[in-house]
Scaffold this active site. Structure first.
Site, PDB file in Angstrom:
ATOM      1  N   HIS A 151      -4.100  -4.534   7.176  1.00  0.00           N
ATOM      2  CA  HIS A 151      -4.577  -3.162   8.498  1.00  0.00           C
ATOM      3  C   HIS A 151      -3.169  -3.860   9.501  1.00  0.00           C
ATOM      4  CE1 HIS A 151      -5.821   0.166   9.985  1.00  0.00           C
ATOM      5  NE2 HIS A 151      -6.077   0.716   8.713  1.00  0.00           N
TER       6      HIS A 151
ATOM      7  N   GLU B 194     -11.346  -9.219   2.596  1.00  0.00           N
ATOM      8  CA  GLU B 194     -10.017  -8.538   3.209  1.00  0.00           C
ATOM      9  C   GLU B 194     -10.171  -8.761   4.270  1.00  0.00           C
ATOM     10  OE1 GLU B 194      -7.647  -5.835   1.064  1.00  0.00           O
ATOM     11  OE2 GLU B 194      -6.531  -5.377   3.039  1.00  0.00           O
TER      12      GLU B 194
ATOM     13  N   GLU C  19      -8.541   0.561  -3.427  1.00  0.00           N
ATOM     14  CA  GLU C  19      -9.987   0.815  -2.169  1.00  0.00           C
ATOM     15  C   GLU C  19     -10.472   1.761  -2.884  1.00  0.00           C
ATOM     16  OE1 GLU C  19      -7.550   1.065   1.092  1.00  0.00           O
ATOM     17  OE2 GLU C  19      -6.533  -0.723   1.101  1.00  0.00           O
TER      18      GLU C  19
ATOM     19  N   ARG D  21      -6.758  12.852   1.242  1.00  0.00           N
ATOM     20  CA  ARG D  21      -6.242  12.862   1.900  1.00  0.00           C
ATOM     21  C   ARG D  21      -4.410  12.907   1.544  1.00  0.00           C
ATOM     22  NH1 ARG D  21      -7.175   9.871   7.308  1.00  0.00           N
ATOM     23  NH2 ARG D  21     -10.058  11.045   6.807  1.00  0.00           N
ATOM     24  N   HIS D  22      -4.725  11.954   1.325  1.00  0.00           N
ATOM     25  CA  HIS D  22      -3.441  11.042   0.062  1.00  0.00           C
ATOM     26  C   HIS D  22      -3.669  11.268  -0.898  1.00  0.00           C
ATOM     27  CE1 HIS D  22      -4.874   7.603   0.971  1.00  0.00           C
ATOM     28  NE2 HIS D  22      -4.888   7.657   2.722  1.00  0.00           N
TER      29      HIS D  22
ATOM     30  N   GLY E  47       1.183  -1.644   4.247  1.00  0.00           N
ATOM     31  CA  GLY E  47       1.451   0.219   3.421  1.00  0.00           C
ATOM     32  C   GLY E  47       2.605   0.530   5.317  1.00  0.00           C
ATOM     33  N   GLN E  48       1.728   1.092   5.962  1.00  0.00           N
ATOM     34  CA  GLN E  48       2.344   1.539   7.382  1.00  0.00           C
ATOM     35  C   GLN E  48       4.273   0.841   7.534  1.00  0.00           C
ATOM     36  OE1 GLN E  48       1.503   4.057   8.782  1.00  0.00           O
ATOM     37  NE2 GLN E  48       2.878   4.773   9.891  1.00  0.00           N
TER      38      GLN E  48
ATOM     39  N   ARG F 268      -9.371   8.100  -1.276  1.00  0.00           N
ATOM     40  CA  ARG F 268     -10.191   8.917  -0.208  1.00  0.00           C
ATOM     41  C   ARG F 268     -11.186  10.064  -0.761  1.00  0.00           C
ATOM     42  NH1 ARG F 268      -9.337   6.489   5.208  1.00  0.00           N
ATOM     43  NH2 ARG F 268     -10.896   8.112   5.649  1.00  0.00           N
TER      44      ARG F 268
ATOM     45  N   THR G 261      -7.618   6.418   9.661  1.00  0.00           N
ATOM     46  CA  THR G 261      -7.374   5.496   8.731  1.00  0.00           C
ATOM     47  C   THR G 261      -8.611   4.563   9.090  1.00  0.00           C
ATOM     48  OG1 THR G 261      -6.245   3.630   7.924  1.00  0.00           O
ATOM     49  CG2 THR G 261      -5.788   4.007  10.855  1.00  0.00           C
ATOM     50  N   THR G 262      -8.652   3.574   7.957  1.00  0.00           N
ATOM     51  CA  THR G 262      -9.898   3.245   7.738  1.00  0.00           C
ATOM     52  C   THR G 262     -10.220   1.798   9.711  1.00  0.00           C
ATOM     53  OG1 THR G 262      -8.892   2.302   5.680  1.00  0.00           O
ATOM     54  CG2 THR G 262     -10.778   0.914   6.461  1.00  0.00           C
TER      55      THR G 262
ATOM     56  N   ASN H 261       0.560  -1.528   0.107  1.00  0.00           N
ATOM     57  CA  ASN H 261      -0.098   0.149   0.235  1.00  0.00           C
ATOM     58  C   ASN H 261       1.079   1.168  -0.203  1.00  0.00           C
ATOM     59  OD1 ASN H 261      -1.577   2.407   1.253  1.00  0.00           O
ATOM     60  ND2 ASN H 261      -3.018   1.212   1.502  1.00  0.00           N
TER      61      ASN H 261
ATOM     62  N   ARG I 132       3.401  18.503   3.681  1.00  0.00           N
ATOM     63  CA  ARG I 132       3.947  19.672   2.730  1.00  0.00           C
ATOM     64  C   ARG I 132       3.864  19.921   1.527  1.00  0.00           C
ATOM     65  NH1 ARG I 132      10.449  20.221   3.858  1.00  0.00           N
ATOM     66  NH2 ARG I 132       9.902  22.784   3.515  1.00  0.00           N
TER      67      ARG I 132
ATOM     68  N   HIS J  31      -5.677   3.911  -2.480  1.00  0.00           N
ATOM     69  CA  HIS J  31      -6.995   4.617  -1.805  1.00  0.00           C
ATOM     70  C   HIS J  31      -7.271   5.530  -1.881  1.00  0.00           C
ATOM     71  CE1 HIS J  31     -10.016   4.123   1.755  1.00  0.00           C
ATOM     72  NE2 HIS J  31     -10.852   4.623   1.098  1.00  0.00           N
TER      73      HIS J  31
ATOM     74  N   ASP K 226      -0.121   3.880  -0.486  1.00  0.00           N
ATOM     75  CA  ASP K 226      -0.891   5.748  -0.557  1.00  0.00           C
ATOM     76  C   ASP K 226       0.062   6.584   1.139  1.00  0.00           C
ATOM     77  OD1 ASP K 226      -2.881   4.532  -0.871  1.00  0.00           O
ATOM     78  OD2 ASP K 226      -4.375   4.103   0.848  1.00  0.00           O
ATOM     79  N   HIS K 227       0.562   5.853   1.518  1.00  0.00           N
ATOM     80  CA  HIS K 227       1.540   6.909   3.147  1.00  0.00           C
ATOM     81  C   HIS K 227       2.501   7.508   1.951  1.00  0.00           C
ATOM     82  CE1 HIS K 227      -0.526   3.843   5.215  1.00  0.00           C
ATOM     83  NE2 HIS K 227      -0.104   2.903   4.674  1.00  0.00           N
TER      84      HIS K 227
END
Ligand code: PXP
Length: 260
Positions: free
Chosen positions: A214, A151, A69, A48-49, A236-237, A44, A99-100, A6, A17, A42, A8-9
């Site tokens: 997740h 999932e 997603e 936001r990302h 991801g994270q 969203r 987050t979700t 993932n 920034r 994702h 997105d991060h």
């Protein structure tokens, strides 16, 4: 076991920034060369990302299949239908969450909206998945809708694990409802793992493909990867967080080389 990364991060860092760097598009080749099987993003509702242009570029340029997603917001579903990713994973979305936070609520009226969105996407030859809590009821509802994948949300497992086996409870992000005695947390962890195993078994019996994700990280992933029937993990994270440190030395040396 397949791995979806993932990314997105990476966009989270860029948006912090509000510039053009780091660009998640630059991760595509690296994720492929590292041996992962899929890229997950994702789109969203609050952007936001990942933004629409990111989603389009990533889908157009990625050498790996994209798992996009999305919520069942009709505008988002229309965008996803046009983008035609390899797979769409429907997730719950709540504007104030970090987050979700949980799996989809599959009761009415949500059920009807999800069902409609899934059929709309399937008609456009997009593989579909639902992000669900690891319960037998959610697996049965997913089967009724007719998705190819589920999932399973591993967030509860990951939270309990972190409160038990990391310093999370000593930080300002300690989880209040899990501030419990270790013996109680151990019991909860066991129960959550059993729930994930039972939901996987049920989904498998129904002929659904099973992914999970997740909060999975370098400490807690092994127990989940051992579960027979789970075919894919989306992470991801923890991967992006680790890459900051595995790449930091090189990044500093590159800068020193330039300024000397
Ligand atoms: N799977 C789904 C459906 C998600 O929403 C997320 C978070 O964006 C992930 C997997 C990856 O979670 P994490 O970033 O905690 O590894």
């Amino acid at each position: 076991m397949l791995l979806g990364v993932n990314i997105d991060h990476i966009a989270v860092l860029r948006e912090a920034r509000q510039i053009n760097d780091p660009n998640p598009i630059d991760a595509l080749g690296i994720v492929q060369r590292a041996g992962a099987n899929q890229i997950t993003i994702h789109l969203r509702e609050d952007r936001r990302h990942i933004h629409d242009s990111d989603a389009k570029n990533i889908i157009d340029l990625s050498p790996l299949p994209i798992n996009l997603e999305c919520s069942v917001n009709p505008d988002i579903i229309e965008i996803v239908a046009k983008l035609r990713p390899h797979r769409a994973t429907i997730v719950p979305e709540n504007r104030v969450e970090v987050t979700t936070e949980g799996g989809l609520d599959l009761n009415e009226p949500n059920f009807a909206n999800i069902d409609k969105s899934v059929h709309y996407l399937k008609a456009r030859e997009i593989e579909t998945s639902l992000f669900i809590d690891p319960t037998i009821e959610a697996v049965r509802a997913a089967k009724t809708i007719g998705v190819e994948w589920v999932e399973l949300h591993t967030g509860t497992y990951s939270n309990i694990y972190a409160m038990l086996f990391s310093n999370l409870s000593k930080t300002h992000h300690s989880i209040d409802e899990l501030s419990l005695e270790r013996s109680k947390l151990k019991l909860l962890l066991k129960k959550e793992l059993t729930r994930i195993k039972e939901a996987t078994f049920e989904a498998h019996e129904f002929g659904l493909k099973v992914a999970a994700g997740h909060g999975l990280n370098y400490q807690n992933v092994k127990e989940i990867a051992k579960i027979e029937g789970i075919e894919e993990l989306n992470i991801g994270q923890s991967i992006i967080a680790r890459s900051v440190f595995t790449g930091l030395e090189r990044a500093i040396k590159d800068m020193i080389g330039l300024i000397q």
